[in-house]
Scaffold this motif. Structure first.
Motif, PDB file in Angstrom:
ATOM      1  N   THR A  13       0.852  -1.186   0.000  1.00 56.32           N
ATOM      2  CA  THR A  13       0.000   0.000   0.000  1.00 56.32           C
ATOM      3  C   THR A  13       0.888   1.236   0.000  1.00 56.32           C
ATOM      4  N   THR A  23      -2.950   6.405   0.917  1.00 55.28           N
ATOM      5  CA  THR A  23      -4.392   6.285   1.176  1.00 55.28           C
ATOM      6  C   THR A  23      -5.055   7.665   1.163  1.00 55.28           C
ATOM      7  N   ASP A  43      -7.390   0.040  -4.847  1.00 51.96           N
ATOM      8  CA  ASP A  43      -7.878  -1.156  -4.161  1.00 51.96           C
ATOM      9  C   ASP A  43      -8.565  -0.729  -2.865  1.00 51.96           C
ATOM     10  N   GLN A  84      -7.233   2.951  -0.860  1.00 54.04           N
ATOM     11  CA  GLN A  84      -5.861   2.467  -0.975  1.00 54.04           C
ATOM     12  C   GLN A  84      -5.379   2.472  -2.425  1.00 54.04           C
ATOM     13  N   ARG A 117      -2.250   0.798  -4.409  1.00 49.68           N
ATOM     14  CA  ARG A 117      -1.296  -0.272  -4.124  1.00 49.68           C
ATOM     15  C   ARG A 117      -0.463  -0.609  -5.349  1.00 49.68           C
TER      16      ARG A 117
END
Length: 441
Positions: free
Chosen positions: A259, A262, A401, A420, A422
Motif C-alpha cells: 500500500t 491512502t 484497491d 488504498q 497499491r
C-alpha cells in the motif's frame, strides 16, 4: 561590499534559529528575481522542503500545466535577524519537469534584493569571465525554511564553489549540496541501516506500539507489524504523510502487494453523500454490511461496481499533464463522477510521501500474541520521480484497491473509509529512480 563570513557562520545562525539541515547552491546569472531561482529538473526538493498544499494555476502552450505551492521562507542576516518573505512560492512545471522559486524578495525588507537583480549583458559577461558566483544557503526547519545569499566576491561564495569542486560536501538533490561539518558525520542512510541491524538482531519482538507519551504498550491489530517497527525508532502512531525516520519513510512488508498511499478523494458523489455512493456502487452487501472493495484498473470497467477509472488530462505518450484541472476519476456508465482525485491532490500527497522509502521485510509468529522479526532483507528506494508516479498510475502499475464499508450498528449505518493505492511487490522498484537491496548484518 564583500563579507568574510563562512558557510559555518551562516549555518550556525540558521541552526540557532531551528534549522535541522543546511543546504547550499551556487546561483547562476539566471537565478534572479525576474527569472526566478532554479531548484532542479525534478521535484525531489519538494519532498525535502516543507511547503503548503500544491494547487493548480493554469496552463500555457509553452510551459504546459502550472502548479504552485506556498513556502514559508525567512531571510536571515549575519546579525541573526530573521524576516519572513510573504510572497515566496514554488512554481512547478511537470512538463519539463522543473521547480522554481518566485516571490522571494517581495514584501521583505531583509531580503537581498540588490543581489537578486537581473544582470545587464555587461555584468553577465564580466561575472562569467571572472567565474564570480553568489551562493544560496537554506536552513530547513520543521515547517519553514531560512535563506541567505552571499555576494559575488564573498568568502562564502568561493568556499561553496571549492567545496563542490573538491567533493567536500555531499549532494542533497540534483542542484543542492548539504553542509554538515561537525553536525551530521553519519548519513541518514547509515543511521537507518545501523538501527535496522540492531532491531534485526533482537529476533522476534512482541507486537506493540508507542502511546502518546512515548511508552511502549501491547498492541494487536492489522497494522501491528508496522507500528511495532516504528516503536523501535521512537515513532508514535500518526496519520501524517511525512517521512518516519529523518528523511526516510518506513514500510514493513511480508508478502503480497504494497500500500503506497491512502488519500481521500476531493471530488465526486463520494464526498457529497457516502450512503448514496455506497447504495449506487457497492461491490457486495448483506443486511448488516455494505462493501466497496474491488480492484479498479485504468480504463477497465469494474464489473462489480460498474465504475471505470480514468486519468483525465494526462498524455501518457509524453508523460505530461495537459489539463491541470484534471486528475484520476472514477466514473459510472452515465459519466457521473463517483469519486476523484485532482492532480493537485495527487501531487500534494506524493510530495509528502515518497522521497526516500525503506521497505523492511518481516516474518510473523503467532504465539499468544503476534511476534515479528525484521530483516535481514531491506529495500532502499530513492527518487520517486513525478513522471514515474503518473506513468505508473496511467499504466495501472499503481492501482486502486479500496476497503470501504458501512455497518449497521444500533440501528444506524456507520462508515469506514480506506482508499488504498497499491502496487505489486515485484513492481516497487519501477516507480523510483534507484533502488538497492540490502542484507542487514
Amino acid at each position: 561590499m564583500s563579507s568574510s563570513a563562512s558557510l559555518a557562520d551562516v549555518a550556525n545562525i540558521m541552526r540557532q534559529n531551528g534549522a535541522e539541515i543546511v543546504i547550499f547552491k551556487i546561483l547562476a546569472n539566471n537565478d534572479n528575481s525576474k527569472q526566478q531561482i532554479y531548484f532542479g529538473s525534478d521535484f525531489t526538493i519538494l519532498q525535502a522542503i516543507p511547503t503548503g498544499d500544491i494547487y493548480e494555476d493554469g496552463y500555457s502552450e509553452k510551459k504546459g500545466a502550472i502548479f504552485k505551492a506556498k513556502v514559508d521562507l525567512n531571510w536571515v542576516d549575519l546579525q541573526g535577524n530573521v524576516e519572513n518573505a510573504p510572497g515566496a512560492q514554488f512554481i512547478l512545471y511537470p512538463k519539463y519537469p522543473e521547480v522554481r522559486l518566485s516571490g522571494f524578495v517581495r514584501g521583505c525588507g531583509l531580503a537581498p534584493g540588490h543581489l537578486m537583480q537581473p544582470p545587464t549583458p555587461e555584468e553577465r559577461k564580466d561575472r562569467e569571465v571572472r567565474q564570480a558566483n553568489r551562493c544560496l544557503v537554506l536552513g530547513i526547519r520543521d515547517k519553514s525554511i531560512l535563506a541567505y545569499v552571499s555576494s559575488w566576491e564573498d568568502n562564502l561564495s568561493k568556499e561553496a564553489a571549492e567545496r563542490i569542486r573538491t567533493e567536500q560536501s555531499e549532494r542533497f538533490t540534483s542542484v543542492f549540496y548539504e553542509y554538515a561539518d561537525g553536525i551530521r558525520t553519519t548519513s541518514t542512510r547509515e543511521k537507518l541501516i545501523n538501527r535496522l541491524s540492531e532491531i534485526h538482531n533482537m529476533g522476534f519482538i512482541e507486537s506493540c506500539r508507542l502511546d502518546k507519551d512515548g511508552n511502549r504498550i501491547p498492541y494487536v491489530a492489522q497494522n501491528s507489524a508496522g507500528l511495532t517497527l516504528e516503536s523501535f525508532f521512537g515513532i508514535t502512531p500518526n496519520g501524517r504523510s511525512e517521512p518516519d525516520f529523518m528523511d526516510w519513510e518506513l514500510k514493513a512488508h511480508s508478502s503480497g502487494a504494497v500500500t503506497l498511499m491512502t488519500p481521500e478523494p476531493d471530488t465526486g458523489s463520494y464526498l457529497e453523500d457516502l450512503s448514496a455512493f455506497m447504495d449506487a456502487y457497492a461491490t457486495s452487501r448483506t443486511d448488516e454490511k455494505i462493501n466497496f472493495a474491488s480492484i479498479h484498473r485504468m480504463n477497465e470497467p469494474n464489473a462489480r461496481s460498474s465504475l471505470t477509472m480514468q486519468l483525465v488530462g494526462f498524455n501518457r505518450a509524453k508523460s505530461e499533464i495537459t489539463d491541470p484541472k484534471g486528475g484520476m476519476l472514477l466514473t459510472d456508465p452515465n459519466g457521473n463522477i463517483a469519486a476523484g482525485w485532482s492532480f493537485q491532490k495527487l501531487l500534494t500527497h506524493w510530495k509528502r510521501k515518497h522521497a526516500n522509502t525503506c521497505y523492511v521485510v518481516y516474518q510473523k509468529e503467532d504465539r499468544d500474541v503476534p511476534y515479528f522479526a525484521y530483516g535481514p532483507s531491506v529495500k532502499l528506494c530513492t527518487g520517486a520521480g513525478i513522471k514515474n508516479y503518473l506513468n505508473a498510475l496511467s499504466d495501472s502499475v499503481i492501482y486502486y484497491d479500496p476497503g470501504i464499508n458501512m455497518k449497521l450498528k444500533d440501528g444506524k449505518w456507520k462508515g469506514k473509509k480506506r482508499n488504498q493505492f497499491r502496487i505489486k511487490w515485484k513492481d516497487v522498484s519501477s516507480i523510483y529512480d534507484s533502488s538497492e537491496d540490502v542484507i542487514l548484518s
